[in-house]
Write a protein that holds these residues in place. Structure first.
Motif, short mmCIF file in Angstrom:
data_model
loop_
_atom_site.label_atom_id
_atom_site.label_comp_id
_atom_site.label_asym_id
_atom_site.label_seq_id
_atom_site.Cartn_x
_atom_site.Cartn_y
_atom_site.Cartn_z
N SER A 239 12.59 25.64 -8.16
CA SER A 239 11.68 24.49 -8.17
C SER A 239 11.66 23.81 -6.81
CB SER A 239 12.10 23.49 -9.25
OG SER A 239 11.72 23.93 -10.53
N ALA A 240 12.81 23.78 -6.13
CA ALA A 240 12.86 23.17 -4.80
C ALA A 240 11.93 23.89 -3.84
CB ALA A 240 14.29 23.21 -4.26
N ARG A 241 11.92 25.21 -3.91
CA ARG A 241 11.02 25.98 -3.03
C ARG A 241 9.56 25.72 -3.39
NH1 ARG A 241 15.13 29.80 -4.15
NH2 ARG A 241 13.81 30.95 -5.62
N ASP A 242 9.28 25.64 -4.70
CA ASP A 242 7.91 25.35 -5.13
C ASP A 242 7.47 23.96 -4.70
OD1 ASP A 242 7.59 27.82 -6.30
OD2 ASP A 242 8.07 27.15 -8.33
N VAL A 243 8.36 22.98 -4.87
CA VAL A 243 8.05 21.60 -4.48
C VAL A 243 7.74 21.54 -2.98
CG1 VAL A 243 9.05 19.31 -4.15
CG2 VAL A 243 9.31 20.47 -6.33
N ARG A 244 8.55 22.22 -2.20
CA ARG A 244 8.38 22.18 -0.74
C ARG A 244 7.00 22.72 -0.33
NH1 ARG A 244 13.15 23.58 0.46
NH2 ARG A 244 13.81 21.53 1.24
N VAL A 245 6.58 23.81 -0.95
CA VAL A 245 5.30 24.41 -0.60
C VAL A 245 4.14 23.55 -1.09
CG1 VAL A 245 3.76 26.36 -1.07
CG2 VAL A 245 6.15 26.77 -0.47
N THR A 246 4.21 23.10 -2.33
CA THR A 246 3.08 22.36 -2.89
C THR A 246 2.88 21.02 -2.20
OG1 THR A 246 1.97 21.83 -4.97
CG2 THR A 246 4.25 21.17 -4.80
N PHE A 247 3.97 20.36 -1.79
CA PHE A 247 3.81 19.10 -1.07
C PHE A 247 3.39 19.34 0.38
CE2 PHE A 247 5.60 17.18 -4.74
CZ PHE A 247 5.33 15.83 -4.67
N ALA A 248 3.84 20.44 0.96
CA ALA A 248 3.39 20.77 2.32
C ALA A 248 1.89 21.00 2.33
CB ALA A 248 4.12 22.00 2.83
N ARG A 249 1.35 21.50 1.22
CA ARG A 249 -0.10 21.74 1.15
C ARG A 249 -0.87 20.44 0.97
NH1 ARG A 249 -1.31 27.73 -1.32
NH2 ARG A 249 0.15 28.81 0.04
N MET A 250 -0.16 19.33 0.85
CA MET A 250 -0.77 18.01 0.93
C MET A 250 -0.41 17.33 2.24
SD MET A 250 -0.51 16.12 -2.72
CE MET A 250 1.23 15.78 -2.47
N ALA A 251 0.19 18.10 3.16
CA ALA A 251 0.60 17.58 4.48
C ALA A 251 1.78 16.63 4.39
CB ALA A 251 -0.57 16.92 5.20
N MET A 252 2.67 16.85 3.41
CA MET A 252 3.87 16.04 3.29
C MET A 252 5.08 16.84 3.79
SD MET A 252 2.96 13.10 1.95
CE MET A 252 1.56 12.39 1.06
N ASN A 253 5.93 16.18 4.58
CA ASN A 253 7.16 16.83 5.03
C ASN A 253 8.27 16.61 4.00
OD1 ASN A 253 8.28 14.23 5.46
ND2 ASN A 253 7.58 14.20 7.59
#
Length: 722
Positions: A239-253
């Motif tokens: 889930s951590a990996r999924d969260v990182r990608v999905t939030f990055a696709r909103m331009a969130m670090n």
């Protein structure tokens, strides 16, 4: 004698307004669908052509509206009672899910249009019971009417909810205009069922980065990740990996992501105290007597403590109506184990917890209930990077609150465009890099003198027009980013994009920059002026003396004002207008052209006239001759349309995907073309447009229409002209 025809059946078009209809696309699914270019037609807008929301909202009594919104938060209604007497959690989720559908790849989604009112978003599984939140807002919308849009009101509700529960927010900007029909331009995935297995949107399920672009969610119908774990299989590290990608696709670090997760779950609760099978259909499928409500439970009590939404059941903190640091203490100070909610959903619960640390029941404060964490929450504890951030936040509460307030502001304003578009008394003064700041440009220089120097510079029509086009074409109306203002085409990353032909771009900028400096004009203005000069020269070569409208005042951005990583998302991988494609995507160049056209805010006729004009002027990428159906290249003629529709020629496909335009009598190859060129003769709608410009009496109309469409593109990001 003719046989007697019996009348039978219903005398109206079956399915005319439903999916059961037999549309053109049903019969011919491979046809090019131009619907994307006609959505949000003025005929769907009940406000009329003279209504200007951005002017209307300036007359709003902002303080009175906010007072009413604060009062709403604790005005519990019997038909949908507030948890602990406070609607804050529900309103935050509504605003979050409106804004959180934004994705960086194409700027679509987000809360900037009030699209949550319409399908499919109003009936997404992840948006369950948000219909209740919007209905709770209706009395306020009714009271303030045209002065506040649904789009502004939905996002404001989240802001006021946080303020009501103790957070000092970063600010708020009004100015979001409502749409009045579902969006046709947003690709949410190819799945045909809600929450379908994630394998359908990953090239490699073990690599979250292979999530299909431009998607951001792991399942159809979710905003982000599955709270139970992908495919309902709990695994915090995954889930951590999924969260990182999905939030990055909103331009969130990572820090913004962790702050949003913690701040979002500091208040409110999840709902799953009942059977999901007892819920009725979503709003779009609900019977007419539900009057727009969905997920109604007619089997058992389905409100208050017995509500079912996500299926998970419980609050994250001890005091879910207070914005405090309780989330960190709860998450980091307890050991957690997997349990099933009453609705059968996977959730994490403390192995041991003092009763005093448990949240009270939403209806009876004498009852204590078990707190929970989702799989994504557990990711914040178990992933080393997120864990470090969480510990840092806990050690410095003020830093966390400021970081969250800024991330929330970014989440809810990212799709509004530059700060110049924000309206109201709570707009922050600080310029933020994700707002793509641009300084004001000079206006007092001699425009005609600059044009004369450009005309004498030796630059060709193609070089001038192509450079101006490449500078402006990045604009996308989905989130009001890109465009010619700022002249970011001369900065990283744009100066190195293949689509911008770096060598040609460098040459043209080397000529235009000294002219701008000497005249006291911005480079951004001079790039556009050069394009205008090229168009005027091409029109004159075609026999028409016309002046392209121009408004000075563009500014020049700097590297320090440019967030390189987020601008990468604006890079074109194809441009039908310049007859160029370099893509591995499984979509035709024609579909990519329609997508770009819609993002730039152009209509079908405007697309048509621009394509024909740019082919005639010879602006193809790398100087290719495909589609240049003229012996007068460089002149703004209608030759593209005349020769495309001339039956003296036939069109022969080749093995490399290019088409040869052959003389029917001699068999000689006269021209070559791509599918983007020929679609204007094959598609019935586009051919109708093309035939208008192929007519003998429309040469002047063509030039005027081209100039109007060209000017629209050049000024698309000039919000100061609105």
């Amino acid at each position: 004698m003719d046989a007697k025809v019996e009348k039978s059946g219903c005398p109206v078009m079956h399915g005319a307004i439903t999916e059961s209809g037999t549309s053109v696309m049903d019969w011919w699914p491979n046809a090019l669908n131009l619907d994307i270019l006609s959505q949000h037609d003025t005929k769907t807008n009940p406000m009329g052509k003279d209504f200007d929301y951005r002017e209307e909202v300036k007359t709003l009594d902002f303080d009175a509206l906010k007072r009413d919104m604060h009062a709403l938060m604790t005005d519990s209604q019997e038909w949908w009672p507030a948890d602990w007497g406070h609607y804050g959690g529900l309103m935050i989720r509504m605003a979050w899910h409106a804004a959180g559908s934004y994705r960086l790849f194409d700027g679509r989604g987000g809360g900037g249009t009030g699209n949550q009112r319409f399908a499919p978003l109003n009936s997404w599984p992840d948006n369950g019971n948000l219909d209740k939140a919007r209905r709770l807002l209706w009395p306020i919308k009714k009271k303030y009417g045209n002065k506040v849009s649904w789009a502004d009101l939905i996002i404001l509700a989240g802001n006021i909810a946080y303020e009501s529960m103790g957070l000092k927010t970063f600010g708020f900007g009004f100015g979001r205009e409502d749409i009045w029909a579902p969006e046709k331009d947003v690709y949410w995935g190819s799945e045909k069922e809600w929450l379908a297995e994630s394998v359908l949107r990953y090239a490699n399920e073990e690599d979250p980065e292979t999530l299909e672009e431009p998607l951001g969610a792991v399942h159809m119908g979710l905003i982000y990740v599955n709270p139970q774990g992908r495919d309902n299989k709990p695994d915090p590290m995954k889930s951590a990996r999924d969260v990182r990608v999905t939030f990055a696709r909103m331009a969130m670090n990572d820090e913004e992501t962790a702050a949003l997760t913690a701040g979002g779950h500091t208040v409110g609760k999840a709902h799953g105290n009942g059977l999901e099978s007892n819920l009725g259909p979503a709003p779009e499928a609900a019977p007419i007597d539900e009057q727009g409500f969905g997920w109604i439970n007619h089997e058992t009590r389905g409100v208050g403590r017995d509500a079912v939404t996500s299926g998970l059941e419980g609050a994250w903190t001890s005091e879910p109506t207070k914005f405090d640091m309780g989330y960190f203490d709860m998450l980091l100070d307890h050991d957690w184990e997997l349990k099933k909610s009453p609705a059968g959903a996977w959730q994490w619960q403390p192995v041991a917890i003092d009763e005093k640390d448990m949240p009270v029941d939403v209806e009876d404060p004498s009852i204590r209930t078990m707190p929970i964490m989702t799989d994504a929450d557990m990711a914040m504890k178990m992933d080393p990077t997120y864990r470090e951030i969480m510990e840092r936040f806990r050690a410095d509460p003020e830093y966390f609150k400021d970081t969250f307030a800024r991330a929330w502001f970014k989440l809810t304003h990212r799709d509004m465009g530059p700060k110049a578009r924000y309206i109201g008394p709570d707009v922050p003064e600080e310029d933020l890099i994700w707002q793509d700041p641009i300084p004001a440009g000079p206006t007092g220089y001699d425009v005609e003198a600059v044009k004369s120097k450009i005309a004498a510079s030796g630059l060709s029509i193609s070089e001038m027009v192509s450079t101006a086009w490449d500078s402006a074409r990045t604009y996308r109306g989905s989130d009001m980013r890109g465009g010619a203002n700022g002249a970011r085409i001369r900065l990283a990353p744009q100066k190195d994009w293949e689509g911008n032909e770096p060598e040609r771009l460098s040459k043209v900028l080397g000529v235009l920059e000294p002219i701008a400096q000497e005249a006291g004009a911005s480079i951004a203005d001079v790039i556009v002026l050069a394009g205008n000069v090229g168009v005027e020269q091409a029109a004159k070569a075609a026999g028409f003396d016309i002046k392209v409208p121009f408004s000075p005042g563009r500014g020049d951005a700097t590297d320090e004002m440019t967030e390189v990583s987020s601008f990468e998302a604006l890079q074109p991988f194809a441009d039908g207008y310049r007859n160029w494609a370099n893509t591995s995507y499984d979509v035709s160049p024609e579909e990519i052209m329609l997508d770009r056209t819609q993002l730039m805010g152009l209509t079908g006729p405007e697309m048509t006239v621009l394509i024909g004009g740019m082919r005639a002027m010879g602006t193809n990428h790398s100087g290719t001759k495909h589609g240049v159906f003229t012996d007068r290249e460089g002149a703004l003629t209608t030759d593209f349309f005349v020769n495309l529709t001339d039956m003296a020629y036939k069109w022969v496909p080749t093995e490399d995907g290019i088409y040869e335009i052959r003389d029917r009598k001699t068999g000689d190859v006269k021209w070559t073309a791509t599918s983007v060129d020929l679609v204007f003769g094959s598609n019935s709608i586009l051919r109708a447009y093309a035939e208008v410009y192929a007519q003998d009496d429309n040469k002047e109309k063509f030039v005027k229409d081209f100039v109007a469409a060209w000017t629209k593109v050049m000024n698309a990001d000039r919000f100061d002209l609105a």
